[in-house]
Design an enzyme around this catalytic site. Structure first.
Site, PDB file in Angstrom:
ATOM      1  CB  SER A 560      -0.788  -2.213  -5.501  1.00  0.00           C
ATOM      2  OG  SER A 560      -1.175  -1.866  -6.984  1.00  0.00           O
ATOM      3  CB  ALA A 612      -7.247  -8.905  -1.228  1.00  0.00           C
ATOM      4  CD  GLU A 613      -4.052  -1.167  -1.452  1.00  0.00           C
ATOM      5  OE1 GLU A 613      -3.986  -0.402  -0.340  1.00  0.00           O
ATOM      6  OE2 GLU A 613      -3.182  -1.177  -2.359  1.00  0.00           O
ATOM      7  CG  ASP A 614      -8.052  -6.363  -6.878  1.00  0.00           C
ATOM      8  OD1 ASP A 614      -7.644  -5.593  -7.918  1.00  0.00           O
ATOM      9  OD2 ASP A 614      -8.731  -7.388  -7.501  1.00  0.00           O
TER      10      ASP A 614
END
Length: 873
Positions: A560, A612-614
């Site tokens: 997140s 990356a979790e964006d």
């Protein structure tokens, strides 16, 4: 006759052919849909020229990146993006990053030192028969360690007054001395050291420190070198005699005026100008006449003397010989903090006393059954401590990640352990063909129902699953099976708990987190880190390095990122282009933390992998730091699973848009190679949703037609997502065999039930679920043997919304999907990259995958016709 049957996917390459199928046909005896003869030939004559241009452009961009060096807006130039405001933001961010590094390096020796705070902070055994404790609490007035070893007394082990107890940065340093056993005498050597680990079976040799030092003087020094050591007063006596003669003055009044140093030195040189060089001092003074009155001399040393000095090794072996072993320590001392001791940090603050679990604690028992939380001192004896057996696997060209949660990994209605996961789940992951596991909820979290996303203790493994050594064994066994181990790391926010967490840690509201509303997540009630604070920065960077150093994990998925990058936590419309990524709602400190985190991790651990979790896809996520990017290796395509859920829940099969599906799965073409794709992750099963199998197969076991539809769509969705995405793919535990139930953690609303907090591994024995597992295993083996994911980006040949057909190639492989719920096609032509004979190597319509076996063996070979087009006839 070869027909492109309804809801079927084909994938071909020269001399081979894939077919992946999803049919809605009934069982034998039912009427098949009417075949529609269509010839849609999609020639690929222009493909080679376009690909050559793309490869040439890509090569030029790569060369530019490598030659240009550092460029804060390099990736914008590479992508041809001209946005002056965002470019200026990147330049200002780059300057601020340089300033931040300068500030950090004023307090730390280098970046490795910055990322190794765990070597000093927390509780550590010191070699001088004591335990040292250090933690950060700038808002406190008094600090002490309380535990079962001192009767929880706030006065017995407290920080000293002054620099060695509490420094100007707010760090508290507490020494806990081991206690002499009854009848034992203190060590002869004041700084006596004990080697607790390497020589744990070594006792006391009986040789005294004085004997060792005497032997060092006898053996180490050459003749004449120890002259001034043995006769330490000889030099000042001779100097005094040379200055004042044998009848030297005895009082200051008799002394009179002493010539200045320059005059005395020149006199000495004149008197000894004819002496051999060995009698002269090893240095000389040169006056070049250009100096100021206060620095008129340059001191130079004799080359012979300097060489001799540097060639001589320090007498460290003699000092090490004075160390004693663990047995000698245990015979003489009682440990101040025995292994397994319970303890907390006691602070006296302006608002009164409070107790906290130390921020750097490595093993914590959170609040349980009304008991107060405490840290546990983990210091097993060398004989019982876990010893690593396996080396890390090599970094693979593509990632096939199996996402897991240890607590729900068992079949029983309970919290599963690291040991059970190691014995039962790891072999399954290996058999299923994955090459990495990603673990959720490993850092300690007080509330089990939060799945591990509200972290309370960032350096501690969750005690509900086992001990630190149990987790080491899990990682080691995974490495032995050739599996990488990733952690789902949460640095975007923290739990709001106070006793066991970091909130109000030292009594102040802005210790680790922002003050006021900025310090709270707008929707989740969690606390938001103050990334611009150097000590918070030190804490988080060290935490990343800790899991790699202590537990040998291979990478992270940063959870997140939108929550930390934006002050609105990502809950705002993004409709202003690049302005949304550089306006007043962007936390520049958070961005600089991510940049430095990637830079430091990849510098210290070159094979580390960061994901990356964006949800906002911040520009430059996977671009190099030197080119203005954030430095991640992969990014998660979150849109894919949202699209699939939306289609399955609310759109009839016949109305699915192939164009939308392809565009969503391919996502940003500029970064498609860096994309991690998944059809469904834990979000669909855990976060209040349903797994695809629950949507497609729930309640249709007795309706054969709907059952075949569900099985076919389950396979097609996974195959398309797997083959058209980037170099990484992820699947959540159990979904590979169509787990039919959601995950529901025990809460008050379900009366703390564990009935849905597990995995139904027994379903692997049932026909349908075993068939789904076999198909998923075939996909993983396909990448393992053919390298599908690592063969570059797919070349999309054909997307037909009317016929609901998708065709693309990846390397020499050709994939064809027919998503139509009722139509099958004959003489359907698609373009191919290379002329030749194509043989099917995977067909999802085979009976072993739960298909209808509409294609027979003699239909498995096709040959291309002119202009590199392939027609099914």
């Amino acid at each position: 006759m070869v027909s492109l049957s309804n809801q079927t996917t084909f994938s071909f390459y020269p001399n081979n052919l894939f077919v992946s199928d999803k049919t809605r046909l009934g069982v034998t005896g039912l009427n098949f849909p009417r075949k529609i003869k269509v010839k849609v030939t999609c020639f690929a004559a222009d493909q080679p020229r376009q690909q050559k241009q793309q490869k040439k452009k890509k090569s030029q961009n790569t060369t530019s990146d490598s030659d240009s060096g550092l460029d804060p807006v390099g990736f914008l130039t590479k992508l041809g993006i001209a946005d002056r405001i965002f470019a200026q933001f990147l330049r200002e961010r780059h300057k601020a990053l340089k300033d931040l590094k300068d500030e950090l390096l004023k307090r730390h020796f280098d970046l490795r030192d910055l990322a190794s705070g765990f070597e000093l902070l927390g509780m550590h055994r010191h070699m001088e028969h004591r335990v040292d404790f250090m933690d950060w609490g700038p808002g406190a007035r008094y600090g002490a360690i309380i535990g079962d070893f001192n009767g929880w007394s706030p006065t017995e082990h407290s920080a000293r007054e002054g620099l060695f107890g509490h420094d100007d940065f707010g760090y508290w340093f507490i020494i806990l001395e081991d206690k002499l056993r009854e009848g034992e005498e203190p060590d002869e050597l004041y700084f006596q050291q004990y080697n607790y680990v390497d020589d744990y079976d070594k006792g006391d040799s009986g040789v005294t420190a004085e004997e060792v030092f005497q032997r060092a003087n006898d053996e180490y020094w050459e003749p004449g070198e120890d002259r001034f050591i043995k006769n330490r007063y000889e030099v000042p006596a001779k100097l005094y005699e040379q200055l004042f003669g044998p009848n030297s003055p005895q009082t200051l009044e008799d002394l009179g005026d002493i010539p200045d140093a320059e005059t005395r030195y020149r006199q000495y040189k004149e008197e000894h100008k004819n002496d051999p060089p060995s009698n002269l001092p090893p240095c000389d003074i040169i006056d070049d006449g250009r100096g100021k009155p206060y620095d008129i001399y340059n001191v130079v040393t004799s080359p012979e003397w300097t060489k001799k000095f540097y060639e001589k090794s320090p007498p460290i072996p003699y000092w090490l010989e004075t160390r004693k072993g663990r047995k000698a320590w245990l015979e003489k001392y009682i440990p101040a903090v025995p292994h397994g001791s319970k303890y907390r940090l006691y602070f006296n603050t302006p608002d009164g006393p409070l107790e906290r679990v130390p921020a750097w604690a490595t093993y914590v028992q959170p609040e349980d059954e009304g008991k107060q939380a405490y840290a546990i001192h983990w210091e097993p004896s060398p004989e019982s401590a876990y010893k690593w057996k396996n080396s890390k696997p090599e970094k693979p060209k593509s990632l096939r990640i199996y996402e897991c949660h240890v607590g729900i990994s068992g079949s029983e209605a309970k919290v599963s352990s690291f040991e059970e996961f190691t014995k039962k789940v790891l072999p399954h992951v290996k058999r299923a063909g994955y090459n990495a596991i990603q673990l959720i909820g490993i850092p300690e979290h007080k509330d089990y129902y939060t799945v591990g996303y509200r972290v309370t203790n960032f350096f501690a493994v969750s005690s509900r699953f086992g001990t630190p050594d149990d987790f080491k064994r899990l990682v080691d066994e995974a490495h032995g099976l050739g599996l990488l181990v990733f952690l789902d790391i949460v640095h975007s926010y923290a739990a709001a708990d106070q006793m066991v967490g970091l909130s109000l840690f030292d009594g102040s509201n802005d210790c680790y987190f922002h003050y006021g509303k900025r310090g709270h997540h707008k929707h989740w009630g969690t606390r938001m880190f103050k990334y611009g604070d150097l000590d918070v920065f030190h804490f988080l960077i060290s935490n990343l390095n800790w899991w790699i150093t202590e537990y040998q994990v291979d990478g992270y998925q940063f959870h997140s990122l939108a929550s930390m990058i934006y002050t609105h936590n990502g809950f705002a419309p993004f409709n202003s282009g690049f302005d949304d990524y550089c306006n007043q709602y962007v936390d520049r400190d958070a961005l600089m933390y991510l940049i430095l985190a990637n830079e430091i991790l990849h510098d210290l651990h070159p094979d580390i992998i960061t994901i990356a979790e964006d949800a906002t896809y911040y520009p430059g996520l996977c671009e190099p730091v030197s080119q203005g990017g954030l430095g991640f290796d992969y990014y998660v395509n979150l849109s894919a699973t949202e699209m699939w859920v939306s289609l399955l829940d609310s759109v009839p099969d016949s109305e699915w848009s192939m164009s939308k599906i392809v565009s969503t799965l391919v996502a940003n073409k500029a970064y498609a190679d860096k994309m991690l794709s998944y059809a469904e992750s834990h979000n669909q099963s855990i976060s209040g949703g349903r797994s695809f199998a629950e949507i497609l197969l729930g309640g249709v076991q007795n309706e054969i037609k709907l059952l075949h539809r569900g099985v076919s769509l389950h396979k097609m969705i996974r195959l398309l997502t797997f083959t058209i995405g980037g170099r990484a793919y992820l699947n959540f535990m159990g979904n590979e065999f169509g787990h039919p139930e959601r995950v529901e953690f025990p809460t008050q609303s379900n009366k703390l039930s564990f009935s849905l907090a597990n995995r139904r591994w027994d379903l692997l024995e049932s026909e349908i679920h075993h068939q789904l597992f076999s198909f998923d295993k075939e996909l993983m083996d396909l990448d393992k043997s053919k390298g599908i994911l690592s063969r570059g980006l797919p070349s999309i040949h054909h997307v037909n919304d009317t016929n609901m057909v998708i065709s693309f190639s990846r390397g020499p492989f050709l994939f064809i999907f027919n998503f139509h719920p009722s139509n099958s096609y004959e003489k359907y032509g698609v373009g191919v990259e290379e002329a030749g004979e194509y043989t099917m190597i995977l067909n999802s319509d085979e009976a072993k995958y739960g298909g209808q076996r509409l294609l027979t063996e003699d239909q498995y070979v096709q040959r291309s016709i002119s202009k590199r087009s392939l027609v099914f006839t």
